[in-house]
Enzyme design. Structure first.
Site, PDB file in Angstrom:
ATOM      1  N   LYS A 167       0.824  -1.205   0.000  1.00 57.89           N
ATOM      2  CA  LYS A 167       0.000   0.000   0.000  1.00 57.89           C
ATOM      3  C   LYS A 167       0.865   1.265   0.000  1.00 57.89           C
ATOM      4  O   LYS A 167       2.073   1.212   0.201  1.00 57.89           O
ATOM      5  CB  LYS A 167      -0.962  -0.022   1.196  1.00 57.89           C
ATOM      6  CG  LYS A 167      -1.902  -1.246   1.197  1.00 57.89           C
ATOM      7  CD  LYS A 167      -2.927  -1.214   0.067  1.00 57.89           C
ATOM      8  CE  LYS A 167      -3.551  -2.552  -0.276  1.00 57.89           C
ATOM      9  NZ  LYS A 167      -4.477  -3.090   0.689  1.00 57.89           N
TER      10      LYS A 167
HETATM   11  C1  LIG Z   1      -5.420  -4.223   1.080  1.00 58.67           C
HETATM   12  C2  LIG Z   1      -6.885  -4.042   1.122  1.00 58.67           C
HETATM   13  C3  LIG Z   1      -7.647  -4.232   2.303  1.00 58.67           C
HETATM   14  C4  LIG Z   1      -7.123  -4.873   3.549  1.00 58.67           C
HETATM   15  O1  LIG Z   1      -5.981  -4.396   4.050  1.00 58.67           O
HETATM   16  P1  LIG Z   1      -5.017  -5.329   4.953  1.00 58.67           P
HETATM   17  O2  LIG Z   1      -4.166  -4.305   5.628  1.00 58.67           O
HETATM   18  O3  LIG Z   1      -4.273  -6.206   4.015  1.00 58.67           O
HETATM   19  O4  LIG Z   1      -5.875  -6.080   5.904  1.00 58.67           O
HETATM   20  C5  LIG Z   1      -8.973  -3.886   2.277  1.00 58.67           C
HETATM   21  N1  LIG Z   1      -9.570  -3.437   1.163  1.00 58.67           N
HETATM   22  C6  LIG Z   1      -8.892  -3.286   0.013  1.00 58.67           C
HETATM   23  C7  LIG Z   1      -9.628  -2.757  -1.187  1.00 58.67           C
HETATM   24  C8  LIG Z   1      -7.539  -3.606  -0.059  1.00 58.67           C
HETATM   25  O5  LIG Z   1      -6.890  -3.497  -1.228  1.00 58.67           O
END
Ligand SMILES: *Cc1c(COP(=O)(O)O)cnc(C)c1O
Length: 369
Positions: A167
């Site tokens: 991210k």
């Molecule tokens: C990455 C992601 C999540 C969850 O995040 P984590 O930190 O991996 O639990 C939720 N929604 C979307 C659209 C994502 O891409």
């Protein structure tokens, strides 16, 4: 990191408190709750709604597993809604069509970092008395309707961020829930750590009692001080990193316009800031002799690693068994075989981005119908 290691306090403590305060200030929210994943942030936001069996939560089909799975964990049912063909964001029209008597919340996802049409979605939520749980896993830092994504927007709205490895801001694993609802924040702060009345850090402070009460069955969702230290360092670089990603996106869009069969993502709407977590190209399959998976393979042969975001939820076996079909979500269904995410990250060099664009153009020309 070294500072935290030397301090001897590794789990949630002072560093988490500072990260929360800095993140809250960065987005303009009175409350920020650090957790150990974006999924945990979404789950806590829904837990605050006390959903019951039979309740429904509206979730876009074009998203990652996490957005909808937390709805099941709360004993409710995700109702999948369709996306816009170009932006891939949940449309207000699709959200409105999905509302029933049992709807309790709306969960828009700022797909790839592009803000949804929040003014229209908020109006639907307000008119139908729905809570708004925004999945901003892709959208830090981004802006919509004059404020940062995650800013205070009223007591019925909460915004979840993910700090997963891929991210735009990462702590390895981690997440944050922001909002403007002091009662909810107090309750979730406790639920985040086993439903205790006071966390270890609070009990450790001078003058505090070593005792705690279990107020409710909670979760093990706290972020570590080690992760928070990484987050604070990342936060200081977030604006520059976003500018770099926006520069790469602008470069790709200009370059891809030179060739056939590649539809660049639309630019951000006026007044909105795109986080550019993803740069998703749509293949004009009518103009190509090969499909998307072969296109990816041809890119890989040219040294370019591209990916797919996302296979829509209704095309996965769990949701097919839950009764969803392709015909129910035509825009997401049509988009899926066309999607390619090109590499976009802040230290992608100018030479690398040129190589990526050149490879995509070459494959498109070579396999043009
Ligand atoms: C990455 C992601 C999540 C969850 O995040 P984590 O930190 O991996 O639990 C939720 N929604 C979307 C659209 C994502 O891409």
């Amino acid at each position: 990191m070294a500072r935290v290691l030397r301090s001897g306090w590794l789990t949630s403590g002072r560093e988490v408190e500072r990260f929360e305060a800095e993140f809250a200030a960065a987005v303009g929210a009175p409350e920020a709750l650090a957790v150990n994943s974006g999924t945990a942030a979404l789950h806590l936001a829904l837990a605050a709604l006390d959903l019951k069996t039979g309740d429904e939560v509206i979730v876009p089909a074009m998203t990652f597993a996490a957005t909808a799975e937390v709805v099941w964990h709360c004993g409710a049912r995700p109702v999948l809604a369709d996306c816009d063909a170009a932006t891939l964001n949940l449309t207000p029209a699709a959200a409105a069509r999905a509302v029933t008597r049992r709807s309790r919340a709306l969960m828009p996802v700022h797909f790839g970092g592009r803000p949804c049409e929040m003014a229209a979605l908020r109006e639907i939520a307000r008119a139908r008395g729905l809570a708004m749980v925004v999945d901003a896993a892709h959208a830090f830092p981004a802006r919509e309707n004059g404020l940062a994504v995650g800013a205070a927007r009223g007591a019925a709205e909460a915004t979840a961020f993910s700090f997963y490895a891929t991210k735009t801001l990462t702590t390895g694993e981690g997440g944050m829930l922001t909002g403007a609802n002091a009662r909810r924040a107090r309750r979730l702060r406790s639920l985040r750590l086993h439903g205790l009345s006071a966390a270890a850090w609070g009990r450790h402070r001078r003058g505090a009692t070593p005792h705690y009460e279990i107020l409710a069955p909670g979760f093990k969702y706290n972020l570590t001080d080690l992760a928070a230290a990484i987050g604070r360092a990342q936060l200081r670089r977030a604006a520059g990193a976003r500018r770099n990603r926006a520069g790469i996106a602008a470069f790709y869009s200009a370059a891809l316009a030179e060739g056939p069969a590649l539809e660049a993502p639309p630019p951000a709407a006026g007044g909105e800031t795109h986080a550019w977590h993803l740069y998703v190209v749509q293949l004009r399959l009518e103009q190509l002799r090969i499909g998307r998976d072969r296109f990816l393979e041809e890119l890989r042969r040219r040294g370019v690693g591209a990916s797919v975001h996302f296979k829509p939820l209704h095309m996965h076996s769990w949701y097919r068994r839950a009764g969803y079909s392709a015909a129910m979500l035509p825009a997401a269904t049509r988009a899926f075989p066309r999607l390619i995410s090109l590499p976009i990250y802040p230290d992608l060099t100018p030479a690398e981005r040129e190589r990526v664009a050149a490879a995509a153009l070459e494959v498109a020309r070579r396999f043009r119908r």
